[in-house]
Design a protein around this motif. Structure first.
Motif, PDB file in Angstrom:
ATOM      1  N   SER A  44     -21.092  -0.409   9.101  1.00  0.00           N
ATOM      2  CA  SER A  44     -22.524  -0.515   8.878  1.00  0.00           C
ATOM      3  C   SER A  44     -22.815  -1.044   7.489  1.00  0.00           C
ATOM      4  O   SER A  44     -22.257  -0.610   6.505  1.00  0.00           O
ATOM      5  CB  SER A  44     -23.171   0.868   9.052  1.00  0.00           C
ATOM      6  OG  SER A  44     -24.535   0.810   8.741  1.00  0.00           O
ATOM      7  N   LYS A  45     -23.741  -2.017   7.422  1.00  0.00           N
ATOM      8  CA  LYS A  45     -24.029  -2.661   6.150  1.00  0.00           C
ATOM      9  C   LYS A  45     -25.150  -1.974   5.391  1.00  0.00           C
ATOM     10  O   LYS A  45     -25.352  -2.238   4.219  1.00  0.00           O
ATOM     11  CB  LYS A  45     -24.415  -4.120   6.398  1.00  0.00           C
ATOM     12  CG  LYS A  45     -23.315  -4.954   6.990  1.00  0.00           C
ATOM     13  CD  LYS A  45     -23.775  -6.367   7.220  1.00  0.00           C
ATOM     14  CE  LYS A  45     -24.770  -6.464   8.343  1.00  0.00           C
ATOM     15  NZ  LYS A  45     -25.089  -7.846   8.715  1.00  0.00           N
ATOM     16  N   GLY A  46     -25.926  -1.116   6.067  1.00  0.00           N
ATOM     17  CA  GLY A  46     -27.077  -0.543   5.413  1.00  0.00           C
ATOM     18  C   GLY A  46     -28.152  -1.610   5.243  1.00  0.00           C
ATOM     19  O   GLY A  46     -28.180  -2.615   5.939  1.00  0.00           O
ATOM     20  N   ALA A  47     -29.048  -1.388   4.298  1.00  0.00           N
ATOM     21  CA  ALA A  47     -30.120  -2.342   4.052  1.00  0.00           C
ATOM     22  C   ALA A  47     -29.540  -3.655   3.531  1.00  0.00           C
ATOM     23  O   ALA A  47     -28.598  -3.650   2.736  1.00  0.00           O
ATOM     24  CB  ALA A  47     -31.102  -1.755   3.039  1.00  0.00           C
ATOM     25  N   PRO A  48     -30.090  -4.785   3.965  1.00  0.00           N
ATOM     26  CA  PRO A  48     -29.612  -6.075   3.451  1.00  0.00           C
ATOM     27  C   PRO A  48     -29.709  -6.127   1.930  1.00  0.00           C
ATOM     28  O   PRO A  48     -30.647  -5.594   1.333  1.00  0.00           O
ATOM     29  CB  PRO A  48     -30.576  -7.080   4.107  1.00  0.00           C
ATOM     30  CG  PRO A  48     -31.045  -6.407   5.348  1.00  0.00           C
ATOM     31  CD  PRO A  48     -31.133  -4.957   4.993  1.00  0.00           C
ATOM     32  N   ARG A  49     -28.737  -6.792   1.309  1.00  0.00           N
ATOM     33  CA  ARG A  49     -28.700  -6.856  -0.154  1.00  0.00           C
ATOM     34  C   ARG A  49     -27.951  -8.114  -0.571  1.00  0.00           C
ATOM     35  O   ARG A  49     -27.244  -8.719   0.225  1.00  0.00           O
ATOM     36  CB  ARG A  49     -28.000  -5.623  -0.732  1.00  0.00           C
ATOM     37  CG  ARG A  49     -26.502  -5.640  -0.467  1.00  0.00           C
ATOM     38  CD  ARG A  49     -25.809  -4.338  -0.736  1.00  0.00           C
ATOM     39  NE  ARG A  49     -24.359  -4.482  -0.668  1.00  0.00           N
ATOM     40  CZ  ARG A  49     -23.660  -4.584   0.445  1.00  0.00           C
ATOM     41  NH1 ARG A  49     -24.268  -4.546   1.604  1.00  0.00           N
ATOM     42  NH2 ARG A  49     -22.347  -4.708   0.405  1.00  0.00           N
ATOM     43  N   ASP A 195     -29.764  -8.929   8.086  1.00  0.00           N
ATOM     44  CA  ASP A 195     -29.916  -8.262   9.375  1.00  0.00           C
ATOM     45  C   ASP A 195     -30.606  -9.224  10.345  1.00  0.00           C
ATOM     46  O   ASP A 195     -31.820  -9.226  10.490  1.00  0.00           O
ATOM     47  CB  ASP A 195     -30.750  -6.997   9.193  1.00  0.00           C
ATOM     48  CG  ASP A 195     -30.821  -6.167  10.459  1.00  0.00           C
ATOM     49  OD1 ASP A 195     -30.086  -6.490  11.415  1.00  0.00           O
ATOM     50  OD2 ASP A 195     -31.603  -5.198  10.499  1.00  0.00           O
ATOM     51  N   VAL A 196     -29.809 -10.077  10.988  1.00  0.00           N
ATOM     52  CA  VAL A 196     -30.375 -11.086  11.886  1.00  0.00           C
ATOM     53  C   VAL A 196     -29.830 -10.967  13.305  1.00  0.00           C
ATOM     54  O   VAL A 196     -30.007 -11.872  14.122  1.00  0.00           O
ATOM     55  CB  VAL A 196     -30.104 -12.513  11.343  1.00  0.00           C
ATOM     56  CG1 VAL A 196     -30.827 -12.737  10.037  1.00  0.00           C
ATOM     57  CG2 VAL A 196     -28.610 -12.768  11.173  1.00  0.00           C
ATOM     58  N   ARG A 273     -33.616 -16.451   9.254  1.00  0.00           N
ATOM     59  CA  ARG A 273     -32.816 -16.061  10.414  1.00  0.00           C
ATOM     60  C   ARG A 273     -31.544 -16.892  10.525  1.00  0.00           C
ATOM     61  O   ARG A 273     -31.182 -17.400  11.590  1.00  0.00           O
ATOM     62  CB  ARG A 273     -33.638 -16.170  11.701  1.00  0.00           C
ATOM     63  CG  ARG A 273     -34.985 -15.473  11.658  1.00  0.00           C
ATOM     64  CD  ARG A 273     -34.847 -13.975  11.661  1.00  0.00           C
ATOM     65  NE  ARG A 273     -34.284 -13.515  12.918  1.00  0.00           N
ATOM     66  CZ  ARG A 273     -33.796 -12.281  13.120  1.00  0.00           C
ATOM     67  NH1 ARG A 273     -33.779 -11.419  12.126  1.00  0.00           N
ATOM     68  NH2 ARG A 273     -33.309 -11.938  14.293  1.00  0.00           N
ATOM     69  N   ILE A 274     -30.852 -17.037   9.403  1.00  0.00           N
ATOM     70  CA  ILE A 274     -29.603 -17.792   9.346  1.00  0.00           C
ATOM     71  C   ILE A 274     -28.438 -16.835   9.560  1.00  0.00           C
ATOM     72  O   ILE A 274     -28.337 -15.808   8.885  1.00  0.00           O
ATOM     73  CB  ILE A 274     -29.474 -18.516   7.997  1.00  0.00           C
ATOM     74  CG1 ILE A 274     -30.560 -19.601   7.883  1.00  0.00           C
ATOM     75  CG2 ILE A 274     -28.085 -19.126   7.826  1.00  0.00           C
ATOM     76  CD1 ILE A 274     -30.649 -20.235   6.504  1.00  0.00           C
ATOM     77  N   THR A 275     -27.552 -17.170  10.497  1.00  0.00           N
ATOM     78  CA  THR A 275     -26.426 -16.285  10.810  1.00  0.00           C
ATOM     79  C   THR A 275     -25.111 -16.750  10.197  1.00  0.00           C
ATOM     80  O   THR A 275     -24.197 -15.947  10.035  1.00  0.00           O
ATOM     81  CB  THR A 275     -26.219 -16.165  12.332  1.00  0.00           C
ATOM     82  OG1 THR A 275     -25.940 -17.469  12.870  1.00  0.00           O
ATOM     83  CG2 THR A 275     -27.457 -15.588  13.001  1.00  0.00           C
ATOM     84  N   ALA A 311     -29.986 -17.750  14.203  1.00  0.00           N
ATOM     85  CA  ALA A 311     -30.023 -16.711  15.241  1.00  0.00           C
ATOM     86  C   ALA A 311     -30.731 -17.263  16.461  1.00  0.00           C
ATOM     87  O   ALA A 311     -31.619 -18.100  16.380  1.00  0.00           O
ATOM     88  CB  ALA A 311     -30.755 -15.482  14.703  1.00  0.00           C
ATOM     89  N   ARG A 312     -30.322 -16.771  17.619  1.00  0.00           N
ATOM     90  CA  ARG A 312     -30.990 -17.228  18.863  1.00  0.00           C
ATOM     91  C   ARG A 312     -31.652 -16.058  19.559  1.00  0.00           C
ATOM     92  O   ARG A 312     -31.462 -14.913  19.212  1.00  0.00           O
ATOM     93  CB  ARG A 312     -29.969 -17.867  19.787  1.00  0.00           C
ATOM     94  CG  ARG A 312     -28.854 -16.941  20.229  1.00  0.00           C
ATOM     95  CD  ARG A 312     -27.959 -17.631  21.216  1.00  0.00           C
ATOM     96  NE  ARG A 312     -26.939 -16.731  21.720  1.00  0.00           N
ATOM     97  CZ  ARG A 312     -26.098 -17.074  22.684  1.00  0.00           C
ATOM     98  NH1 ARG A 312     -26.171 -18.266  23.237  1.00  0.00           N
ATOM     99  NH2 ARG A 312     -25.178 -16.222  23.100  1.00  0.00           N
TER     100      ARG A 312
END
Length: 312
Positions: A44-49, A195-196, A273-275, A311-312
């Motif tokens: 788990s990454k937690g909140a994006p940072r 988070d995408v 929304r870039i993955t 992202a799709r």
């Protein structure tokens, strides 16, 4: 005088109270350990940072701050300005707004640089546009003779006219780290998580518009694979949208320009929304909990293009 009786003592309830508190505390500790263990094991990454640097020379910030910092840097380099100008701009925005596009401030101050409509900086709508606000800051900085040789506080103050000019100095180390990465001088230095995995799909038209707006028409990307935006398409059956961004030499060498574009894309990943981003022999993947760039393998590019997957 008669003997004064001592207060009656009840040791057992007190011990029971301490024991209960100890048990409760131990249970909380076990729960915390279990939580950390599960999140570590599951990745788990937690909140994006986002982070740049290491050890004591390290700066951590949010996707919003990263997006704004990347915009400030891109506007500066697109004007043909040196890295020092970008450092001054970033330090100023760190002090004035914490790299947040805030809609309030002292009197009528707004935005990243706390510019005031009443002082001729523009309309509130213009000032709250990070591209416009950055351009206005650089416009003022370019009018300062020899700004690149001045102490950062002096150069910033000549543009801002702040009541606390020395406050800019404390942000110079972080601004220097940011500018080295976001201008492409420090390749693969920016690490971000995003988070995408779920939510709205990426919009290739918006990514294209954003690239052109801050970097110019030379960066207009081509769509390599069709995505869910295709009429009548079944999104689950289609491959992700992938964009190919041309990398051309400007005032900087092509490789540096490529890394500037690549790290801009990573900084904007949460918003756009870039993955995945691939450049040269390195790739960044949003699902990677570390947020770091890794060897790209078969996904590598020849340095003349940057690959962005949505992202799709």
């Amino acid at each position: 005088m008669g003997r004064v009786s001592e207060p009656t003592r009840h040791p057992r309830p007190a011990r029971r109270g301490r024991a209960a508190r100890f048990a409760a505390g131990f249970a909380v500790l076990l729960g915390l350990v279990a939580y950390v263990t599960v999140h570590y094991v599951t990745g788990s990454k937690g909140a994006p940072r986002c982070t740049i640097g290491s050890g004591t020379n390290r700066y951590e910030f949010t996707p919003e701050q990263a997006s704004n910092a990347a915009t400030i840097a891109a506007v500066g380099t697109n004007r043909g300005l040196p890295e020092r100008a970008v450092t001054i701009a970033l330090a100023t925005a760190l002090q004035e707004s914490g790299l947040r596009n805030i809609q309030h401030g002292d009197r009528d101050s707004l935005g990243l640089f706390q510019q005031r409509p009443s002082m001729g900086w523009g309309t509130p709508e213009q000032i709250l546009d990070p591209v416009y606000a950055s351009g206005k800051f650089y416009e003022g900085l370019e009018k300062v003779p020899g700004y690149s040789r001045l102490p950062l506080t002096v150069a910033a103050q000549k543009v801002q006219r702040s009541g606390y000019p020395q406050a800019y100095a404390k942000h110079e180390p972080d601004a220097t780290l940011l500018s080295a990465s976001l201008t492409g001088r420090a390749p693969a230095a920016l690490a971000c998580t995003a988070d995408v995995a779920e939510g709205r799909p990426g919009d290739p038209a918006r990514v294209r518009a954003e690239l052109i707006r801050v970097f110019g028409e030379d960066t207009a990307p081509a769509v390599i694979t069709a995505g869910p935006a295709a009429a009548g398409a079944n999104a689950a059956a289609l491959p992700p949208v992938e964009l190919s961004v041309p990398v051309r030499s400007t005032t900087a060498p092509r490789e540096r320009r490529g890394w500037e574009l690549a790290q801009w894309a990573v900084a904007r990943a949460d918003d756009l929304r870039i993955t995945e981003v691939s450049y040269g022999d390195r790739a960044w993947i949003a699902d990677d909990a570390s947020g770091d760039w890794t060897p790209a393998g078969s996904k590598s590019t020849d340095g003349s293009t940057l690959r962005i997957r949505l992202a799709r």
